[in-house]
Scaffold this active site. Sequence first.
Site, PDB file in Angstrom:
ATOM      1  N   HIS A   1       8.808  13.859   2.776  1.00 15.81           N
ATOM      2  CA  HIS A   1      10.006  14.177   1.996  1.00 15.81           C
ATOM      3  C   HIS A   1       9.837  15.522   1.297  1.00 15.81           C
ATOM      4  O   HIS A   1       8.722  16.025   1.156  1.00 15.81           O
ATOM      5  CB  HIS A   1      10.262  13.067   0.968  1.00 15.81           C
TER       6      HIS A   1
ATOM      7  N   TYR B   1      17.624   4.918  10.212  1.00 16.43           N
ATOM      8  CA  TYR B   1      17.086   4.290   8.999  1.00 16.43           C
ATOM      9  C   TYR B   1      18.215   3.613   8.218  1.00 16.43           C
ATOM     10  O   TYR B   1      18.095   2.467   7.775  1.00 16.43           O
ATOM     11  CB  TYR B   1      16.408   5.367   8.140  1.00 16.43           C
TER      12      TYR B   1
ATOM     13  N   ARG C   1       0.817  -1.225   0.000  1.00 15.60           N
ATOM     14  CA  ARG C   1       0.000   0.000   0.000  1.00 15.60           C
ATOM     15  C   ARG C   1       0.846   1.267   0.000  1.00 15.60           C
ATOM     16  O   ARG C   1       0.322   2.374  -0.116  1.00 15.60           O
ATOM     17  CB  ARG C   1      -0.906   0.019   1.230  1.00 15.60           C
TER      18      ARG C   1
ATOM     19  N   ASP D   1      19.681  21.168   6.842  1.00 13.44           N
ATOM     20  CA  ASP D   1      19.947  20.956   5.417  1.00 13.44           C
ATOM     21  C   ASP D   1      20.132  19.482   5.101  1.00 13.44           C
ATOM     22  O   ASP D   1      19.930  19.050   3.974  1.00 13.44           O
ATOM     23  CB  ASP D   1      21.261  21.673   5.022  1.00 13.44           C
TER      24      ASP D   1
ATOM     25  N   THR E   1      17.520   6.411  -5.110  1.00 13.08           N
ATOM     26  CA  THR E   1      17.706   7.787  -4.675  1.00 13.08           C
ATOM     27  C   THR E   1      16.375   8.334  -4.141  1.00 13.08           C
ATOM     28  O   THR E   1      15.416   7.577  -3.999  1.00 13.08           O
ATOM     29  CB  THR E   1      18.198   8.599  -5.896  1.00 13.08           C
ATOM     30  N   ASN E   2      16.268   9.643  -3.889  1.00 10.08           N
ATOM     31  CA  ASN E   2      15.005  10.233  -3.396  1.00 10.08           C
ATOM     32  C   ASN E   2      13.886   9.977  -4.404  1.00 10.08           C
ATOM     33  O   ASN E   2      14.039  10.285  -5.584  1.00 10.08           O
ATOM     34  CB  ASN E   2      15.160  11.746  -3.202  1.00 10.08           C
ATOM     35  N   LEU E   3      12.790   9.419  -3.905  1.00  8.29           N
ATOM     36  CA  LEU E   3      11.681   9.037  -4.779  1.00  8.29           C
ATOM     37  C   LEU E   3      10.513  10.005  -4.632  1.00  8.29           C
ATOM     38  O   LEU E   3      10.356  10.661  -3.602  1.00  8.29           O
ATOM     39  CB  LEU E   3      11.184   7.640  -4.396  1.00  8.29           C
TER      40      LEU E   3
HETATM   41  P1  GDP Z   1      16.806  13.818   2.678  1.00  9.82           P
HETATM   42  O1  GDP Z   1      17.010  13.899   1.197  1.00  9.82           O
HETATM   43  O2  GDP Z   1      16.983  12.454   3.227  1.00  9.82           O
HETATM   44  O3  GDP Z   1      17.649  14.833   3.418  1.00  9.82           O
HETATM   45  O4  GDP Z   1      15.278  14.154   3.013  1.00  9.82           O
HETATM   46  P2  GDP Z   1      14.153  15.137   2.436  1.00  9.82           P
HETATM   47  O5  GDP Z   1      13.444  14.534   1.290  1.00  9.82           O
HETATM   48  O6  GDP Z   1      13.316  15.513   3.612  1.00  9.82           O
HETATM   49  O7  GDP Z   1      14.916  16.400   1.833  1.00  9.82           O
HETATM   50  C1  GDP Z   1      15.528  17.256   2.676  1.00  9.82           C
HETATM   51  C2  GDP Z   1      16.155  18.453   1.981  1.00  9.82           C
HETATM   52  O8  GDP Z   1      15.149  19.357   1.505  1.00  9.82           O
HETATM   53  C3  GDP Z   1      16.949  19.221   3.034  1.00  9.82           C
HETATM   54  O9  GDP Z   1      18.023  19.903   2.429  1.00  9.82           O
HETATM   55  C4  GDP Z   1      15.904  20.215   3.553  1.00  9.82           C
HETATM   56  O10 GDP Z   1      16.510  21.328   4.184  1.00  9.82           O
HETATM   57  C5  GDP Z   1      15.209  20.580   2.237  1.00  9.82           C
HETATM   58  N1  GDP Z   1      13.843  21.098   2.430  1.00  9.82           N
HETATM   59  C6  GDP Z   1      13.416  22.341   2.105  1.00  9.82           C
HETATM   60  N2  GDP Z   1      12.145  22.519   2.445  1.00  9.82           N
HETATM   61  C7  GDP Z   1      11.710  21.333   2.965  1.00  9.82           C
HETATM   62  C8  GDP Z   1      10.461  20.906   3.484  1.00  9.82           C
HETATM   63  O11 GDP Z   1       9.472  21.644   3.527  1.00  9.82           O
HETATM   64  N3  GDP Z   1      10.393  19.608   3.923  1.00  9.82           N
HETATM   65  C9  GDP Z   1      11.478  18.761   3.856  1.00  9.82           C
HETATM   66  N4  GDP Z   1      11.331  17.495   4.276  1.00  9.82           N
HETATM   67  N5  GDP Z   1      12.683  19.173   3.405  1.00  9.82           N
HETATM   68  C10 GDP Z   1      12.795  20.437   2.958  1.00  9.82           C
END
Ligand code: GDP
Length: 316
Positions: A181, A138, A14, A271, A166-168
């Site tokens: 995310h 994680y 799901r 960040d 990578t980020n999905l």
């Molecule tokens: P990561 O790729 O594992 O770090 O996780 P995320 O998908 O949460 O991405 C985080 C990155 O996006 C970091 O550099 C955050 O500072 C930036 N970012 C900017 N605005 C946001 C927001 O509103 N939510 C999240 N989750 N991240 C944000």
Amino acid sequence: MIRKTDRIYVAGHRGMVGSACVRALNAIGCENIVARTHKSLDLLDPRAVREFYAEEKPDIAIIAAAKVGGIGANSAGNAEFLYQNEMIAMNTVMGAYEAGVKRLLFLGSTCIYPRMAPQPIPESALLTSPLEKTNEGYALAKISGLKLCEFLRRDKGVCYHSLMPTNLYGTGDNYDIVGGHVLPTMIRKFETARVNGDAAVPLWGTGTPLREFLHVDDLAAACLFVLSLDNPPDLVNVGSGSEITIRELAEKVKAATGCPAEIAWDATKPDGTPRKLCDTSLIRSLGWSPKISLDEGLARTVAEYRESVANGTVRT
Ligand code: GDP
């Protein structure tokens, strides 16, 4: 090779990744999907998982179940992310082995790699230096899972292997503002600001980190691709191969949503890792490449998000 008659267990069917895998399997004629809701099978419970496998005896297992979240959820909950993901990994992988499942694909994420890994990050960077602190729990759990697959393959001869995306983003994503995310969170923030006529959209950090984004349908295609290989590598990265800054991503989401609001960066928020581009030369050399560009995937995802807002089905 996946046969149409194979019984395929998709753990986490799901979720965003699991549901994309089910769609991709159905599209190639695999209808014999074994699935359990969270309510009917607690993957944290080893005995329940063992009983489930003994009863269902799948031919193939795809482990897409996990406790996932963005930087906010991870950094505030490393203990839970470690515990739950460790239990899920151990139970689903070991349970499969004990029930005689011959083929298993374990999914993780490229945050298993060290914070200061060489960029783009090759599979060989695993365990070469310390992890990023914001998602260390994680990452440790996913490293255990992929190692269990590697050990079982080496010692017991089963074909268990791993894919690290990578980020999905994409269909079925979670739009939770605090725990989600970055990409879905940005879509929700810009859409909400557009609808409410807000002057500014608050975003986290400095906007300088670099990230890579892959549409979940591309990941599902990559899962089927590695499962079709007779002798897949233990660990394979999958990504789009291109990276953008969080600031550029924000501009893209702002344009895709048509939101006129200004962006307000909140540098008190983390960040995270400065750069996370994975080296996808291995999967490309095996014959797979992504099909959905970020612009196309983003437009699709904004349209799907609007539809789910209209239907009241946004996942948070
Ligand atoms: P990561 O790729 O594992 O770090 O996780 P995320 O998908 O949460 O991405 C985080 C990155 O996006 C970091 O550099 C955050 O500072 C930036 N970012 C900017 N605005 C946001 C927001 O509103 N939510 C999240 N989750 N991240 C944000």
